[in-house]
Design an enzyme around this catalytic site. Structure first.
Site, PDB file in Angstrom:
ATOM      1  N   ASP A  31      10.737  -2.546  25.894  1.00 27.69           N
ATOM      2  CA  ASP A  31      10.808  -2.317  24.452  1.00 27.69           C
ATOM      3  C   ASP A  31      12.103  -2.954  23.917  1.00 27.69           C
ATOM      4  OD1 ASP A  31      10.226   0.638  22.456  1.00 27.69           O
ATOM      5  OD2 ASP A  31      11.277  -1.200  21.907  1.00 27.69           O
ATOM      6  N   GLU A  83      36.778 -12.661  37.183  1.00 24.46           N
ATOM      7  CA  GLU A  83      36.103 -12.104  38.357  1.00 24.46           C
ATOM      8  C   GLU A  83      34.945 -13.014  38.739  1.00 24.46           C
ATOM      9  OE1 GLU A  83      34.319  -8.167  37.478  1.00 24.46           O
ATOM     10  OE2 GLU A  83      35.290  -8.347  35.542  1.00 24.46           O
ATOM     11  N   CYS A 120      37.354  -6.176  35.216  1.00 25.94           N
ATOM     12  CA  CYS A 120      37.525  -6.548  33.803  1.00 25.94           C
ATOM     13  C   CYS A 120      38.917  -6.240  33.258  1.00 25.94           C
ATOM     14  CB  CYS A 120      36.489  -5.831  32.950  1.00 25.94           C
ATOM     15  SG  CYS A 120      34.808  -6.139  33.503  1.00 25.94           S
ATOM     16  N   THR A 163      22.799  -7.067  30.570  1.00 27.26           N
ATOM     17  CA  THR A 163      24.121  -7.049  29.920  1.00 27.26           C
ATOM     18  C   THR A 163      24.957  -8.266  30.318  1.00 27.26           C
ATOM     19  OG1 THR A 163      25.036  -5.682  31.714  1.00 27.26           O
ATOM     20  CG2 THR A 163      24.158  -4.509  29.820  1.00 27.26           C
ATOM     21  N   SER A 211      28.970   3.486  37.200  1.00 24.43           N
ATOM     22  CA  SER A 211      30.060   2.771  36.555  1.00 24.43           C
ATOM     23  C   SER A 211      30.383   3.391  35.199  1.00 24.43           C
ATOM     24  CB  SER A 211      29.661   1.299  36.390  1.00 24.43           C
ATOM     25  OG  SER A 211      30.744   0.565  35.945  1.00 24.43           O
ATOM     26  N   HIS A 244      37.218  -1.762  26.191  1.00 18.11           N
ATOM     27  CA  HIS A 244      36.455  -2.680  27.040  1.00 18.11           C
ATOM     28  C   HIS A 244      34.968  -2.432  26.738  1.00 18.11           C
ATOM     29  CE1 HIS A 244      34.683  -4.816  30.253  1.00 18.11           C
ATOM     30  NE2 HIS A 244      34.287  -3.727  30.893  1.00 18.11           N
ATOM     31  N   LYS A 253      29.834   6.025  24.015  1.00 19.46           N
ATOM     32  CA  LYS A 253      30.138   7.198  24.856  1.00 19.46           C
ATOM     33  C   LYS A 253      31.656   7.389  24.976  1.00 19.46           C
ATOM     34  CE  LYS A 253      26.039   6.071  27.623  1.00 19.46           C
ATOM     35  NZ  LYS A 253      24.962   6.920  27.192  1.00 19.46           N
ATOM     36  N   ASN A 328      28.453  -9.239  27.838  1.00 20.94           N
ATOM     37  CA  ASN A 328      29.675  -8.884  28.564  1.00 20.94           C
ATOM     38  C   ASN A 328      30.473 -10.134  28.936  1.00 20.94           C
ATOM     39  OD1 ASN A 328      31.600  -7.528  30.008  1.00 20.94           O
ATOM     40  ND2 ASN A 328      30.205  -6.623  31.502  1.00 20.94           N
ATOM     41  N   SER A 364      36.257  -2.089  36.773  1.00 26.48           N
ATOM     42  CA  SER A 364      35.592  -1.334  37.838  1.00 26.48           C
ATOM     43  C   SER A 364      36.440  -1.379  39.097  1.00 26.48           C
ATOM     44  CB  SER A 364      34.223  -1.943  38.135  1.00 26.48           C
ATOM     45  OG  SER A 364      33.358  -1.714  37.055  1.00 26.48           O
TER      46      SER A 364
END
Ligand code: COA
Length: 445
Positions: A31, A83, A120, A163, A211, A244, A253, A328, A364
């Site tokens: 979706d 990275e 990151c 992402t 993560s 970030h 969140k 990202n 991370s």
């Protein structure tokens, strides 16, 4: 004491674009709402077959040096944060310096070069290194070039494929900066975590859900550490909070957690008490589980309040506009969040001089850092000079079949010879391999 911070920045967006709700979601049988509403993404930027972390980084740095009228001898340090490095010994900064030396008369032989790794967060760490180098008195009046560059590609059919992104941010760190001064106060939250890693492999092993939990835990730890040395902080202490941004849904969140944390014991908590009660205190509960349930309930209610939503719209939402269009950028991600916020202020004629930004970086593995930045008088001219829209609008829109081909072109395990989809102009390009397996570059007019 002299102010040190970010004098100028430029970005370089991969030349291709994948429409996530329009092209990717239908091909995956998903979706489109997962992208637009859930993850908060419209499109991802991708590198064409002649682009990589070196070309994107060198192109961003070239734009920055040209615009600021700099010559190589003005730069005493080049640090690359990435990275996505393809060489375990020779740093990407040497490749980028080699590119830039093709277009400038001077050279970077007296510049200290390096490469920073911590997922990151290494872009922010490199900015800190440059700040410390200048503050220590070792810079001889020269500036540092910090380049955060990544191709954030995941294996095909990995959940992370949703992402992805590719691009570079070049930043000039100087005394008396035009854009933002960096605070000396920092808070860190750091622990040995296994949420995202690339043990001798190109595409990441990622536990995306874990993560997200680790991001929130380390960010909270960093915020507590920051509070221990900074003055009391309040949700209104910051004009914008660039986080970030692996995808904007993650920031939704993190922002809620930060708001709950910084509004505790403030007038905000008092004024919301009638509507949703006061924040739960652990001492009022018999066990940890019932306390955590109460915190979850309070947080859900907080998210629905007009007070929280209008704060989020003003302080956090404006940091997400570039990320929604590019996905990202790993090391560059928090830096495009800052650029988005400043662009929003510029477009809306906000008077930002002297205002504070609260910057939340994360890598991370895992580490978070919280620090403040103070907006300087030249910010408006600097932001006006960036050509973000032009770069976003001129990307080539991939079909799903082209996306599959270009993903293969960047897969180090596949031997492909794929025609570029765009024609490079006034930019550095990858143009083949040297006798020792090194990647080689040239400048195309
Ligand atoms: N309408 C509205 N929202 C929708 C939706 C729809 N039709 N379909 C899904 N969503 C929401 C989900 O509820 C979820 O939101 P939530 O987290 O608030 O519950 C979100 O969209 C993502 O959907 P989900 O099914 O969880 O996606 P996924 O299983 O593909 O995983 C990631 C998403 C982010 C975990 C995954 O893409 C990933 O691992 N990315 C890499 C992250 C990374 O690199 N981390 C390291 C650096 S920090």
């Amino acid at each position: 004491m002299t102010a040190v911070g970010i004098d100028a920045m430029e970005i370089w967006v991969g030349n291709l674009e994948l429409d996530l709700p329009g092209t990717f979601a239908p091909a995956q049988g998903e979706d489109p709402g997962k992208y637009t509403k859930g993850l908060g993404l419209h499109s991802s930027s991708f590198p064409d077959s002649y682009e990589d972390i070196v070309t994107m980084g060198a192109n961003a740095a070239h734009r920055l040096m040209d615009r600021k009228g700099l010559e190589p001898e003005d730069i005493g340090r080049i640090d690359v944060a990435t990275e996505s490095a393809f060489d375990n010994s020779k740093p990407v900064s040497t490749y980028i310096a080699g590119c830039l030396e093709q277009v400038y008369e001077g050279d970077f032989h007296h510049a200290n070069k390096g490469e920073r790794k911590f997922a990151c967060i290494s872009g922010t760490q490199s900015v800190n290194d440059a700040f410390n180098w200048i503050k220590s008195g070792r810079s001889r009046g020269r500036s540092a070039l910090v380049i955060a560059t990544d191709t954030a590609l995941y294996a095909r059919d990995d959940p992370g494929e949703a992402t992805q992104g590719a691009g570079a941010v070049a930043m000039l760190i100087s005394e008396d900066p035009s854009l933002v001064e960096l605070s000396t106060e920092q808070g860190f939250g750091s622990a040995d975590e296994t949420d995202f890693l690339k043990p001798q492999q190109q595409f990441p092993s990622v536990d995306g859900k874990r993560s997200m939990q680790v991001y929130l835990a380390r960010m909270r730890e960093a915020l507590e550490d920051y509070e221990a040395i900074a003055e009391d902080i309040h949700p209104d202490s910051f004009a914008y909070i660039p986080f970030h941004t692996p995808f904007p849904g993650m920031v939704r969140k993190a922002a809620l957690l930060a708001y709950r944390h910084t509004s505790r014991d403030t007038d905000v908590e008092d004024s919301l008490a009638e509507e949703i009660g006061r924040q739960p205190r652990e001492s009022e509960f018999e066990d940890r589980e019932s306390y955590e349930d109460a915190v979850r309930e309070y947080t859900d209610a907080l998210a629905e309040t007009e007070t929280y939503q209008s704060w989020y719209e003003a302080v956090v939402e404006p940091t997400l506009s570039i990320s929604r269009e590019v996905g990202n950028w790993y090391t560059g991600s928090v830096h495009i969040a800052r650029a988005s916020a400043l662009r929003h202020a510029y477009q809306n004629d906000v008077d930002l001089e002297g205002k504070t930004l609260g910057v939340g970086s994360y890598g991370s593995g895992a580490q978070a850092e919280v620090h403040a930045e103070y907006v300087q008088s030249g910010w408006r001219e600097e932001i006006e000079a960036m050509n973000v829209e032009e770069q976003l609008d001129s990307r080539y829109d991939l079909t799903f079949e082209e996306y599959e081909t270009i993903h293969d072109a960047h897969n180090h395990d596949l031997d492909t010879d794929i025609e570029a989809l765009t024609t490079p102009e006034n930019e550095f390009v990858f143009d083949g391999w040297g006798r020792m397996g090194e990647r080689q570059y040239s400048y195309v007019e």
